[in-house]
Design a protein around this motif. Sequence first.
Motif, PDB file in Angstrom:
ATOM      1  N   ASP A 238       0.803  -1.213   0.053  1.00 25.34           N
ATOM      2  CA  ASP A 238       0.022   0.129  -0.003  1.00 25.34           C
ATOM      3  C   ASP A 238       0.817   1.329  -0.078  1.00 25.34           C
ATOM      4  O   ASP A 238       0.563   2.125  -0.569  1.00 25.34           O
ATOM      5  N   ASP A 239       1.952   1.146   0.598  1.00 26.78           N
ATOM      6  CA  ASP A 239       3.006   2.414   0.498  1.00 26.78           C
ATOM      7  C   ASP A 239       3.228   2.571  -0.771  1.00 26.78           C
ATOM      8  O   ASP A 239       3.308   3.885  -1.281  1.00 26.78           O
ATOM      9  N   LEU A 240       3.934   1.506  -1.376  1.00 24.51           N
ATOM     10  CA  LEU A 240       4.382   1.568  -2.925  1.00 24.51           C
ATOM     11  C   LEU A 240       3.241   2.377  -3.665  1.00 24.51           C
ATOM     12  O   LEU A 240       3.533   3.156  -4.445  1.00 24.51           O
ATOM     13  N   LYS A 241       2.091   1.683  -3.713  1.00 24.34           N
ATOM     14  CA  LYS A 241       0.997   2.226  -4.450  1.00 24.34           C
ATOM     15  C   LYS A 241       0.684   3.824  -4.050  1.00 24.34           C
ATOM     16  O   LYS A 241       0.627   4.692  -4.829  1.00 24.34           O
ATOM     17  N   ASP A 242       0.893   4.159  -2.967  1.00 25.40           N
ATOM     18  CA  ASP A 242       0.600   5.441  -2.357  1.00 25.40           C
ATOM     19  C   ASP A 242       1.880   6.472  -3.129  1.00 25.40           C
ATOM     20  O   ASP A 242       1.410   7.548  -3.613  1.00 25.40           O
ATOM     21  N   GLU A 248       5.770   9.522  -7.581  1.00 31.15           N
ATOM     22  CA  GLU A 248       7.071   8.749  -7.795  1.00 31.15           C
ATOM     23  C   GLU A 248       7.091   7.786  -8.797  1.00 31.15           C
ATOM     24  O   GLU A 248       6.177   7.102  -9.011  1.00 31.15           O
ATOM     25  N   THR A 249       8.228   7.534  -9.356  1.00 30.90           N
ATOM     26  CA  THR A 249       8.163   6.681 -10.368  1.00 30.90           C
ATOM     27  C   THR A 249       8.902   5.245  -9.824  1.00 30.90           C
ATOM     28  O   THR A 249       9.223   5.181  -8.786  1.00 30.90           O
ATOM     29  N   TRP A 250       8.482   4.344 -10.582  1.00 32.87           N
ATOM     30  CA  TRP A 250       9.079   3.052 -10.144  1.00 32.87           C
ATOM     31  C   TRP A 250      10.432   2.807  -9.942  1.00 32.87           C
ATOM     32  O   TRP A 250      11.073   2.201  -9.364  1.00 32.87           O
TER      33      TRP A 250
END
Length: 350
Positions: A238-242, A248-250
């Motif tokens: 969920d943090d990565l998605k947020d 922010e870029t992958w």
Amino acid sequence: MTKDQLIQSFDPNGPGINGNLFGLPFTPETSDLVIVPVPWEVTVSYHTGTALGPAAVLDASSQVDVYVKNIPDAWKLGVSLSKIPENLLEESKLLRELAAQHIKRVESGEALLANDPLIGKINEATESLNIYVKSATQRYLRDAKMVGLLGGDHSTPLGFLRALSEKYNRFGILQIDAHADLRKAYEGFTYSHASIMYNALKIPAVTKLVQVGIRDFCEEEQDVITQSNGRVTTFFDDDLKDWRYRGETWDSLCNSIIKELPQHVYISFDIDGLDPKLCPGTGTPVAGGLEFQEAVYLIKKVAQAGKKIIGFDLSEVAPGTTDWDANVGARLLYNLCNWMAVSQGKLKTT
């Protein structure tokens, strides 16, 4: 035939060799990288099928084109799968039936019994598996080959990690997974698939655990992360998605992940770390997760960052009702092989 002779006689543009991993002409003796299959799923707590993963991935791998745009000589590395141990598969089936009886009792509310002989039998059998896996992987490591492991459930690589700890005195684990796998003796099983990283952290050589994609975990596991004093860093899904939604870029997120890793890296890839549309047959699918190319990009970035990938496992691939899961698993396995070889200077990129 020698490896060079096999390369000269093989047409990578034609049909592959039936029964060989990716249809390539190599054997463990002529390969630089050997995949050790471990068809085992005794302690799985939801759906079964992962013990059939190695055979399913092997069958599906014949559909993988071996040419790689950025690694044109990838197929020449020499990759093979050692023989699938049918005795392990049979033992897994028998023990799984016993484990299922125990799990059913636990899920009906019965308390765990101290010194339960059934739990003792399964814990003893899974420790024997760890010893087998350590010996099987150590054999190829001693021959200076690169080694990967193909499960089976996620409990299977513990013996491999122990073998690597005798070759490398310090290394980190990059875990891509839907689950934290930090439970202690889940459902009474010391070597549960839900406890692989808890057990891995008992190995002194494992100095860092970096988790990516975690989205299903319990309070006990959160406590392990919080109390690890930085030994465990978790990038929750969920943090990565947020962060992505905020712009922010992958690529930048991958850089943040890789920054947490030491020089030597072991990749532990539970396929349920991917979006379940890519692995619907896996034992414990969870909504969310990484896209296929996001996962491959992260693996590639690890190699490009100058880290040395010293080993990997791919676990929890279950055939399901179609060959889709195995097809995705085979393509993921090929990428793990290739980027491990790049990280060790065995393959060159363009």
